[in-house]
Structures are given as structure tokens and as C-alpha cells.
Design a protein around this motif. Structure first.
Motif, PDB file in Angstrom:
ATOM      1  N   VAL A   5      22.538 -44.821  51.891  1.00 20.89           N
ATOM      2  CA  VAL A   5      22.714 -44.686  53.434  1.00 20.89           C
ATOM      3  C   VAL A   5      21.336 -44.907  54.247  1.00 20.89           C
ATOM      4  O   VAL A   5      20.500 -44.029  53.952  1.00 20.89           O
ATOM      5  CB  VAL A   5      23.369 -43.353  53.870  1.00 20.89           C
ATOM      6  N   VAL A  49      24.980 -48.617  52.696  1.00 17.70           N
ATOM      7  CA  VAL A  49      25.387 -48.733  54.145  1.00 17.70           C
ATOM      8  C   VAL A  49      24.170 -48.862  55.164  1.00 17.70           C
ATOM      9  O   VAL A  49      23.348 -47.894  54.975  1.00 17.70           O
ATOM     10  CB  VAL A  49      26.287 -47.026  54.380  1.00 17.70           C
ATOM     11  N   LEU A 108      35.101 -45.600  56.846  1.00 20.04           N
ATOM     12  CA  LEU A 108      34.212 -46.066  56.282  1.00 20.04           C
ATOM     13  C   LEU A 108      34.147 -45.876  54.769  1.00 20.04           C
ATOM     14  O   LEU A 108      33.650 -46.529  53.815  1.00 20.04           O
ATOM     15  CB  LEU A 108      32.958 -45.168  56.740  1.00 20.04           C
ATOM     16  N   VAL A 112      33.738 -48.687  51.939  1.00 23.50           N
ATOM     17  CA  VAL A 112      32.744 -48.489  50.808  1.00 23.50           C
ATOM     18  C   VAL A 112      33.546 -48.649  49.284  1.00 23.50           C
ATOM     19  O   VAL A 112      33.109 -49.421  48.637  1.00 23.50           O
ATOM     20  CB  VAL A 112      32.282 -46.974  50.809  1.00 23.50           C
TER      21      VAL A 112
END
Length: 238
Positions: A5, A49, A108, A112
Motif C-alpha cells: 500500500v 495499491v 477495494l 485487489v
């Protein structure tokens, strides 16, 4: 699966990372582009991400760097800009998906997981060995048709071993794939999780310990089962 992330708003980055960890993923965080570039060069990630507006190195530069690698991670780009031109620009840089801010966290997670399935190395396959069947998409494990309830880490360890079979996976390799950068390599985390996993899978054992090397999936009835391998939950010897 291992996720990176990259988000310069620390609270948002930490919230995303914690939420993905709750979904059973190994997650690292980077708060600027330079840190992200260093971690991408050091670790293999399934999905990144990626916030587009980053200090240090812009998200566009990071995205381009990822897309040019031999085995690139899938990139989910985050940005507050939501104009069609912004989305097209992100895709031209090599992004695989695009999610405008603000977003709903369940979306999200779905995106993913979809990117992990789309990654060529993943292929969304179902893994089978010695009566054990693991479905990464449905997050289910059965043995001889009976459902087995595993924790997120136990599931991750079994998936990593089945994906690598018949190769041996070292404890360090399991830490890298199933845990994240916060895992202490000197603890018995892998050994303890392995013991619980073996207990839930039952007899006969399908996970061998190769002393001094690591762990391996093997059919207990196979004549090729390695001599000297153990399956009693003990970790590899130093």
C-alpha cells in the motif's frame, strides 16, 4: 498474497493495510515514492495499491517502474482525480485498475482480489494434493470432501506450499509470502502456525519438514516421499 500500500496520508495507508490484513493478506506500507521504490526492488508483490500523488517520486513514475519489470505486480491506482482523462492516463502508464477517492473499502478488497486472480502467475486455479483441495477464490479448504476451517495465516501457509509443490519452501519464504515486513524472522511464528495447520489437516500428514531446508507438500502414499523428512510439527533445524 503480498500487497504493498503506497499512500502519503499515513492514517489512510494504515487503515487500508489493517483492513487488508484482516482479509488474510500480507501487507507492507510506504508513505512516499522513494520508500515504495525501495520496497518494490526488495520484495515480490502480487498487487500494489498506489496513490497517484506522492512525495519523493510521483505515483506515475512508480507505476511505470513496476510495469517495466520482468514479473510485474498488478497496480490498483488511487487518486482524487476522477476525470476520464486521468483514468486513461493511469492505464497508459501501466495501471491495471483505477479507484477514485473516496472509495468504499469492500470495493477495494474486491478489486485487489480480482487483480490477484488476473495476474498471470496466479491464474485463479484450485490446488489439490493427497485429498486436500484449496480454492483461493472461494477461500475454502476441504480434505476428502470435509470442510476445514483455517485462520487467515494457516490458509496462506497452505496456499503457499500447494502453489510451490513439489518444491520446498523455507520458513523465510513463508514469512515473505504470508506475513509482512513487520514479522520478526527470529520468532517461531511459522513453526507455531505450521503445527496448528497440521493439526487441522489431520492424518496422514501431507506437510513434510525437510530438516535445515523448509517445508514441502507430499502425498503420504507416494514412494518418492523423502527419507528423513518429518511431519510432527517441528520446525526446520538451523
Amino acid at each position: 498474497m503480498r500487497i504493498l500500500v503506497v499512500e502519503d496520508v499515513r492514517r489512510l495507508a494504515d487503515d487500508i493495510a489493517e483492513g487488508l490484513r484482516d482479509q488474510g493478506m500480507a501487507v507492507d506500507t510506504a508513505y512516499d515514492g522513494l520508500d515504495a521504490a525501495a520496497k518494490i526492488n526488495l520484495n515480490p508483490y502480487d498487487v500494489i495499491v498506489l496513490d497517484r500523488d506522492l512525495p519523493g517520486l510521483h505515483g506515475d513514475t512508480i507505476c511505470r517502474m513496476v510495469s517495466e519489470r520482468d514479473n510485474p505486480a498488478m497496480v490498483l491506482m488511487l487518486t482524487a482525480a476522477n476525470a476520464p482523462g486521468d483514468r486513461v492516463g493511469g492505464f497508459l502508464l501501466g495501471a491495471d485498475d483505477y479507484l477514485p477517492k473516496p472509495f468504499h473499502f469492500p470495493e477495494l478488497v474486491v478489486r485487489v482480489r480480482a487483480l490477484v486472480r488476473r495476474r498471470p502467475a496466479a491464474a485463479g486455479r484450485v490446488y489439490r494434493a493427497a485429498g486436500v483441495e484449496l480454492d483461493p477464490l472461494r477461500r475454502t479448504v476441504t480434505r476428502d470432501g470435509e470442510q476445514i476451517a483455517l485462520s487467515a495465516k494457516e490458509f496462506g501457509v497452505l496456499e503457499a506450499l500447494l502453489r510451490a509443490a513439489p518444491s520446498v519452501v523455507s520458513p523465510e519464504g513463508l514469512l515473505e509470502q504470508v506475513w509482512d515486513e513487520n514479522a520478526d524472522p527470529f520468532t517461531k511464528t511459522v513453526q507455531v502456525t505450521m503445527g496448528r495447520l497440521r493439526g487441522k489437516l489431520g492424518e496422514p500428514q501431507i506437510i513434510q519438514t525437510i530438516p535445515g531446508v523448509g517445508y514441502q507438500i507430499a502425498d503420504p502414499s507416494s514412494p518418492d516421499r523423502r527419507p528423513g523428512a518429518v511431519g510432527d510439527g517441528a520446525g526446520p533445524t538451523p
